[in-house]
Design a protein around this motif. Structure first.
Motif, short mmCIF file in Angstrom:
data_model
loop_
_atom_site.label_atom_id
_atom_site.label_comp_id
_atom_site.label_asym_id
_atom_site.label_seq_id
_atom_site.Cartn_x
_atom_site.Cartn_y
_atom_site.Cartn_z
N GLU A 159 0.81 -1.22 0.00
CA GLU A 159 0.00 0.00 0.00
C GLU A 159 0.84 1.27 0.00
O GLU A 159 0.46 2.27 -0.60
CB GLU A 159 -0.97 -0.02 1.17
CG GLU A 159 -2.05 -1.07 1.02
CD GLU A 159 -2.99 -1.15 2.21
OE1 GLU A 159 -3.01 -0.21 3.06
OE2 GLU A 159 -3.71 -2.16 2.31
N THR A 160 1.98 1.24 0.68
CA THR A 160 2.83 2.44 0.72
C THR A 160 3.82 2.46 -0.44
O THR A 160 4.58 3.42 -0.58
CB THR A 160 3.65 2.51 2.03
OG1 THR A 160 4.54 1.40 2.09
CG2 THR A 160 2.75 2.55 3.25
N GLU A 161 3.81 1.40 -1.24
CA GLU A 161 4.77 1.24 -2.33
C GLU A 161 6.20 1.39 -1.78
O GLU A 161 7.01 2.16 -2.28
CB GLU A 161 4.48 2.22 -3.46
CG GLU A 161 3.10 2.01 -4.08
CD GLU A 161 2.68 3.10 -5.04
OE1 GLU A 161 3.54 3.59 -5.79
OE2 GLU A 161 1.47 3.45 -5.03
N HIS A 162 6.41 0.66 -0.70
CA HIS A 162 7.71 0.66 0.01
C HIS A 162 8.12 2.06 0.44
O HIS A 162 9.29 2.43 0.42
CB HIS A 162 8.79 0.00 -0.85
CG HIS A 162 8.52 -1.45 -1.09
ND1 HIS A 162 8.93 -2.43 -0.23
CD2 HIS A 162 7.83 -2.08 -2.08
CE1 HIS A 162 8.53 -3.61 -0.68
NE2 HIS A 162 7.85 -3.41 -1.80
N GLY A 163 7.13 2.83 0.87
CA GLY A 163 7.40 4.16 1.42
C GLY A 163 7.40 5.28 0.41
O GLY A 163 7.56 6.44 0.77
N THR A 164 7.21 4.96 -0.86
CA THR A 164 7.26 6.02 -1.89
C THR A 164 5.93 6.71 -2.09
O THR A 164 5.89 7.82 -2.62
CB THR A 164 7.76 5.46 -3.24
OG1 THR A 164 6.85 4.46 -3.69
CG2 THR A 164 9.16 4.89 -3.10
N ASN A 165 4.83 6.09 -1.68
CA ASN A 165 3.51 6.72 -1.76
C ASN A 165 3.29 7.45 -0.43
O ASN A 165 2.89 6.84 0.56
CB ASN A 165 2.43 5.67 -2.01
CG ASN A 165 1.05 6.27 -2.14
OD1 ASN A 165 0.73 7.28 -1.52
ND2 ASN A 165 0.21 5.61 -2.94
N LEU A 166 3.56 8.74 -0.41
CA LEU A 166 3.57 9.49 0.85
C LEU A 166 2.19 9.61 1.48
O LEU A 166 2.07 9.64 2.71
CB LEU A 166 4.19 10.86 0.63
CG LEU A 166 5.65 10.85 0.14
CD1 LEU A 166 6.18 12.27 0.01
CD2 LEU A 166 6.53 10.01 1.05
N ASP A 167 1.13 9.67 0.67
CA ASP A 167 -0.23 9.72 1.24
C ASP A 167 -0.56 8.41 1.95
O ASP A 167 -1.07 8.41 3.07
CB ASP A 167 -1.27 10.00 0.15
CG ASP A 167 -1.17 11.42 -0.40
OD1 ASP A 167 -0.68 12.31 0.33
OD2 ASP A 167 -1.58 11.62 -1.56
N ALA A 168 -0.28 7.30 1.29
CA ALA A 168 -0.52 6.00 1.92
C ALA A 168 0.38 5.82 3.15
O ALA A 168 -0.05 5.27 4.17
CB ALA A 168 -0.28 4.87 0.92
N GLN A 169 1.62 6.31 3.06
CA GLN A 169 2.53 6.20 4.20
C GLN A 169 1.97 6.97 5.39
O GLN A 169 2.00 6.50 6.52
CB GLN A 169 3.93 6.72 3.84
CG GLN A 169 4.95 6.58 4.96
CD GLN A 169 5.29 5.14 5.27
OE1 GLN A 169 5.62 4.37 4.37
NE2 GLN A 169 5.22 4.75 6.52
N ALA A 170 1.43 8.16 5.14
CA ALA A 170 0.85 8.97 6.22
C ALA A 170 -0.34 8.25 6.86
O ALA A 170 -0.50 8.28 8.09
CB ALA A 170 0.44 10.34 5.70
N ARG A 171 -1.17 7.61 6.03
CA ARG A 171 -2.31 6.85 6.59
C ARG A 171 -1.82 5.70 7.46
O ARG A 171 -2.35 5.47 8.56
CB ARG A 171 -3.20 6.33 5.46
CG ARG A 171 -4.07 7.40 4.82
CD ARG A 171 -5.13 6.83 3.89
NE ARG A 171 -4.59 6.11 2.74
CZ ARG A 171 -4.18 6.68 1.62
NH1 ARG A 171 -4.27 8.00 1.47
NH2 ARG A 171 -3.70 5.94 0.63
N TRP A 172 -0.81 4.99 6.99
CA TRP A 172 -0.26 3.90 7.79
C TRP A 172 0.41 4.42 9.06
O TRP A 172 0.28 3.80 10.12
CB TRP A 172 0.74 3.08 6.96
CG TRP A 172 0.08 1.94 6.24
CD1 TRP A 172 -0.38 1.94 4.96
CD2 TRP A 172 -0.20 0.64 6.77
NE1 TRP A 172 -0.92 0.72 4.66
CE2 TRP A 172 -0.82 -0.10 5.75
CE3 TRP A 172 0.03 0.04 7.99
CZ2 TRP A 172 -1.22 -1.43 5.92
CZ3 TRP A 172 -0.37 -1.28 8.17
CH2 TRP A 172 -0.99 -2.00 7.15
N ASP A 173 1.12 5.53 8.96
CA ASP A 173 1.74 6.12 10.15
C ASP A 173 0.68 6.40 11.21
O ASP A 173 0.88 6.10 12.39
CB ASP A 173 2.49 7.41 9.82
CG ASP A 173 3.75 7.19 9.01
OD1 ASP A 173 4.23 6.04 8.92
OD2 ASP A 173 4.26 8.19 8.44
#
Length: 185
Positions: A159-173
């Protein structure tokens, strides 16, 4: 008077030491904070398309005693990052902003592993066991919780594309932070 002051000072010193040790124990409920120099010591896999790899582990063990119809089980749980197997490609983290974003993503893996450690302990330690089922149930619970968090690790990367999708990363954070907050005292 001198003996009273000495005793008082020793008592206060012991109280302060116990307080600080107690405070340190409180901090132990949080996952380890990773950094590139300490936690990513393995040689990078140059064939991997990824900039970093975080390897974590989770272990449980137990000993049991049966006395008549009474079952007593002592559990031990441990887990964390494995620096000797975790790596980063230094050329991928030269830009400070990218380095921070990638390290945040890798911290997410450590945090998910910490959730496994805490939830695994709860799920395994507080299950109702009998003499006839404890070995099977302990193993079944460990497999179930381990698979759940392994699948979560995979979803996190996808979902985060290994941290490159910053919006998805923020949701996971946000999700991970909320999950970690459940274990605060």
């Amino acid at each position: 008077m001198k003996n009273d002051f000495s005793t008082y000072f020793k008592t206060i010193s012991l109280f302060i030491i116990l307080f600080l040790c107690g405070f340190r124990t409180q901090n132990a409920i949080y996952p380890e904070q990773v950094d590139w120099d300490t936690h990513f010591l393995a040689k990078p896999d140059r064939l991997s398309p990824h900039a970093a790899l975080t390897v974590t582990n989770w272990h449980y063990s137990y000993s049991s005693k049966i006395s008549g119809n009474n079952l007593h089980i002592d559990f031990k749980f441990s887990g964390g990052i494995v620096p000797s197997q975790s790596w980063v490609k230094p050329d991928k983290i030269r830009v400070r902003k990218i380095s921070r974003q990638l390290l945040n993503h890798e911290q997410g893996h450590v945090n998910i592993n910490f959730l496994l450690l805490k939830e695994g302990e709860i799920q395994i330690r507080f299950q109702k066991y009998t003499i006839s089922n404890y070995k099977r149930l302990i193993q079944a619970n460990a497999n179930k919780i381990g698979k759940f968090y392994s699948d979560m690790q995979d979803r996190y990367d996808v979902e985060t594309e290994h941290g490159t999708n910053l919006d998805a990363q923020a949701r996971w954070d946000d999700f991970i932070r909320n999950e970690l907050n459940k274990y605060e005292r």
